[in-house]
Scaffold this active site. Structure first.
Site, PDB file in Angstrom:
ATOM      1  N   ASP B  60     -11.841  46.421  22.865  1.00 34.59           N
ATOM      2  CA  ASP B  60     -10.429  46.647  22.546  1.00 34.59           C
ATOM      3  C   ASP B  60      -9.782  47.359  23.729  1.00 34.59           C
ATOM      4  OD1 ASP B  60      -7.969  47.652  21.578  1.00 34.59           O
ATOM      5  OD2 ASP B  60      -8.755  47.595  19.529  1.00 34.59           O
ATOM      6  N   PHE B  83      -2.779  39.585  28.372  1.00 36.61           N
ATOM      7  CA  PHE B  83      -2.243  38.910  27.182  1.00 36.61           C
ATOM      8  C   PHE B  83      -2.468  39.723  25.911  1.00 36.61           C
ATOM      9  CE2 PHE B  83      -3.468  35.246  29.929  1.00 36.61           C
ATOM     10  CZ  PHE B  83      -2.252  34.595  29.994  1.00 36.61           C
ATOM     11  N   SER B 127       8.447  38.157  27.400  1.00 37.01           N
ATOM     12  CA  SER B 127       9.007  37.137  26.505  1.00 37.01           C
ATOM     13  C   SER B 127      10.509  37.051  26.694  1.00 37.01           C
ATOM     14  CB  SER B 127       8.688  37.535  25.065  1.00 37.01           C
ATOM     15  OG  SER B 127       9.466  36.789  24.172  1.00 37.01           O
ATOM     16  N   THR B 129      12.380  37.108  24.434  1.00 36.90           N
ATOM     17  CA  THR B 129      12.991  37.970  23.418  1.00 36.90           C
ATOM     18  C   THR B 129      13.699  39.165  24.057  1.00 36.90           C
ATOM     19  OG1 THR B 129      11.012  39.322  23.123  1.00 36.90           O
ATOM     20  CG2 THR B 129      11.256  37.431  21.665  1.00 36.90           C
ATOM     21  N   TYR B 154       7.844  44.233  17.593  1.00 40.40           N
ATOM     22  CA  TYR B 154       7.130  43.396  18.559  1.00 40.40           C
ATOM     23  C   TYR B 154       7.955  43.214  19.833  1.00 40.40           C
ATOM     24  CZ  TYR B 154       5.824  39.166  20.993  1.00 40.40           C
ATOM     25  OH  TYR B 154       5.510  38.274  21.984  1.00 40.40           O
ATOM     26  N   LYS B 158       7.537  44.597  24.021  1.00 44.13           N
ATOM     27  CA  LYS B 158       7.643  43.820  25.265  1.00 44.13           C
ATOM     28  C   LYS B 158       8.603  44.516  26.229  1.00 44.13           C
ATOM     29  CE  LYS B 158       4.737  40.530  24.383  1.00 44.13           C
ATOM     30  NZ  LYS B 158       3.449  40.551  25.070  1.00 44.13           N
ATOM     31  N   PHE B 183       9.288  31.378  27.442  1.00 44.12           N
ATOM     32  CA  PHE B 183      10.163  30.863  26.399  1.00 44.12           C
ATOM     33  C   PHE B 183       9.266  30.437  25.217  1.00 44.12           C
ATOM     34  CE2 PHE B 183      14.518  31.432  27.782  1.00 44.12           C
ATOM     35  CZ  PHE B 183      14.230  32.133  28.938  1.00 44.12           C
ATOM     36  N   ASN B 204       5.758  29.675  13.685  1.00 45.68           N
ATOM     37  CA  ASN B 204       6.371  28.899  14.763  1.00 45.68           C
ATOM     38  C   ASN B 204       6.526  27.442  14.350  1.00 45.68           C
ATOM     39  OD1 ASN B 204       6.536  31.128  16.472  1.00 45.68           O
ATOM     40  ND2 ASN B 204       4.443  30.809  17.213  1.00 45.68           N
ATOM     41  N   ARG B 236      15.963  25.524  21.570  1.00 46.92           N
ATOM     42  CA  ARG B 236      14.994  26.384  22.266  1.00 46.92           C
ATOM     43  C   ARG B 236      14.465  25.665  23.502  1.00 46.92           C
ATOM     44  NH1 ARG B 236      17.041  29.097  19.235  1.00 46.92           N
ATOM     45  NH2 ARG B 236      16.249  30.464  17.600  1.00 46.92           N
TER      46      ARG B 236
END
Lengths: 345, 345
Positions: B60, B83, B127, B129, B154, B158, B183, B204, B236
């Protein structure tokens, strides 16, 4: 006897003054502090002022297991005032990872432990730095002023921590929270038994003023005399630390004992903007001590003027800054004299 | 043989595809994954595709000591692609503390360990976002579009992680970093040996499409048909995961082997906006499978349209999305058929 309150960072500047006011108001206090930036003998000072010795645990709030044990040891903790944080703006620019880790992990630990130990309310030390740069569009600043991108990792941890608390409450966590956005806390307890202990060269104006008056610093530099203010120097809202401490007591009463909203935000300031030059003049007038000072060029990153609209705290918390600037500056000087007399600074 | 790259979250969807492309490009890969949201047999799949078995450590990233040991065990790690993160928007609203702790602590650990172990570059999974809500003012979105307040814990992690990396580099840390703002990654490896493994009901579009086509879901809901777009449905920028993986290889070359700036940001998208309705039609055309779908009311929080301007990545990284939407959707369907054939989903 009222409830038991956990004060993290309780041996620090604002934490120690708040512990005094909590005890004066009848609360029991458990202090947690890792003593990374304060002294254990502050606990003696608090006892001397109030006649009551707060419980003290030398623990780092980033240590989840150790904090879990603190809550288990004091099962009657009803609320938390969370001061513990790395707080030097300049250091945060040099060591950002330290600041993000310390300040975020300590808060997340507390929020995770609150439901487990049935702790109902938390007061979080936020800052007017969230209103950020450039200068606020509207003065005085109200709580609904836009939040600006932070100017330093330190300031960013305040913003992020506000967001973490908001997200936690929005997720349905069984807690309530009050965010207090401090303006510029100054001064020391009128007894001069506890006070502000800057490390090294002070970054804040008042300790620099008192150390210059004491001869520890050669000369005070007033950065910029061509700002768009009446005397050309920057304007801030200086709030006496004892008044600020009392705001925490009011906030704790509200978060624990009323049906207030689950999350509330209050500015804690006087509502009065005071220029750097006015501070210099007021200090000399209040203490009779002549300051060696000079103008210097503007300092990068300083905002021109900011002061609070404290009406929400006045009306909702029933709290108001009451101490005059004169008495506040006298308290700072008395503390500086005490440090000198005891050979500390 | 090129350098060794640590891929955190390397058994996940984008991480596994990126490991394949890194190995195809001659890099050695060490995968770290706690397997909280992926399977160890993905490592077998990567070996099957590339002929090379990446090193794998079940660790972890939030465990500082364990990560320290990973770097000590593989002293030739030159760069990191990070990631590993909790990544479900909805879950982050329900469990914000988990998201803040996991996503921030894991990054801070890596940044602290990089100088100690002489690791020069890091690629961070960000992201689109961060361009947030409401809809971007200018389309397509360039990297200098304003960063908006995050819509979810979330998304906030980021943003905060981008800020932590920026602050760390500004503090003089001896590292370089590239932030890749993805994206909408879709599709699976053309071999159907690795692919996207949604947990429970997919959040998604594409997994929902393929599961509906397979009969696992009864009906696909297209949320909103009255948006200000040519066919009324949301738009999108869907980027094929293998193309996205190749962008990481280009970014790693740049961060390790050139005199590029210490911090750079790139959008990773196709530059083409595709509506939900177009996806439905293109899926049916590409696969010959009829979808059971219907219009449903708009879903709270969905933005109307967003797509990337990928010119900076095209010009500076020398990378471009090359795969057609038809081939991308075929790959997603092939993966879904494989899951069915193996009795997985």
């Amino acid at each position: 006897m009222k409830q038991t309150i956990l004060v993290t960072g309780g041996t620090g500047f604002i934490g120690s003054h708040t512990t005094v006011e909590l005890q004066n108001a009848g609360y029991k206090v458990v202090i947690v502090d890792n003593l990374s930036n304060s002294q254990a003998n502050v606990v003696d000072g608090i006892e001397k002022i109030t006649g009551v010795r707060p419980a003290f645990e030398q623990v780092d709030c980033c240590d989840f297991e150790a904090m879990d044990k603190v809550f288990a040891k004091y099962p009657d903790i009803a609320g938390i005032i969370h001061f513990a944080a790395s707080k030097a703006v300049g250091e945060s620019v040099e060591k950002p990872l330290l600041y993000y880790r310390n300040n975020i992990v300590s808060l997340v630990n507390l929020l995770e432990l609150m439901p487990k130990h049935n702790v109902k309310g938390i007061i979080f030390s936020s800052s007017c730095t969230v209103y950020g740069q450039p200068d606020p569009e509207n003065l005085p600043v109200t709580e609904d002023a836009p939040i600006k991108p932070a100017e330093s990792p330190y300031g960013n941890t305040k913003q992020v921590n506000e967001e973490i608390i908001r997200d936690d409450i929005n997720s349905g966590a069984p807690i309530k929270a009050i965010l207090l956005r401090y303006f510029n806390p100054i001064g020391s307890h009128p007894t001069a038994i506890i006070g502000e202990m800057p490390n090294g060269v002070p970054m804040n104006l008042i300790p620099y003023v008192t150390q210059t008056a004491m001869g520890i610093r050669e000369q005070l530099k007033v950065f910029g005399n061509d700002y768009d203010t009446p005397d050309g120097t920057c304007i801030r809202d200086y709030i006496y630390v004892v008044d600020l401490a009392k705001a925490h007591v009011k906030a704790m009463e509200r978060v624990l004992d009323t049906d207030s909203d689950k999350l509330e935000v209050f500015n804690v300031g006087t509502g009065r903007g005071v220029s750097t030059k006015e501070i210099v003049d007021a200090f000399e007038a209040a203490t009779g001590v002549k300051l060696n000072w000079t103008f210097a060029p503007r300092r990068a990153g300083d905002i021109e003027k900011v002061w609070a609209n404290p009406e929400k705290a006045n009306n909702v918390l029933g709290w108001k800054a009451e101490t005059s600037l004169e008495d506040t500056l006298k308290s700072a000087w008395k503390w500086q004299e005490k440090l000198r007399n005891e050979g500390i600074q």
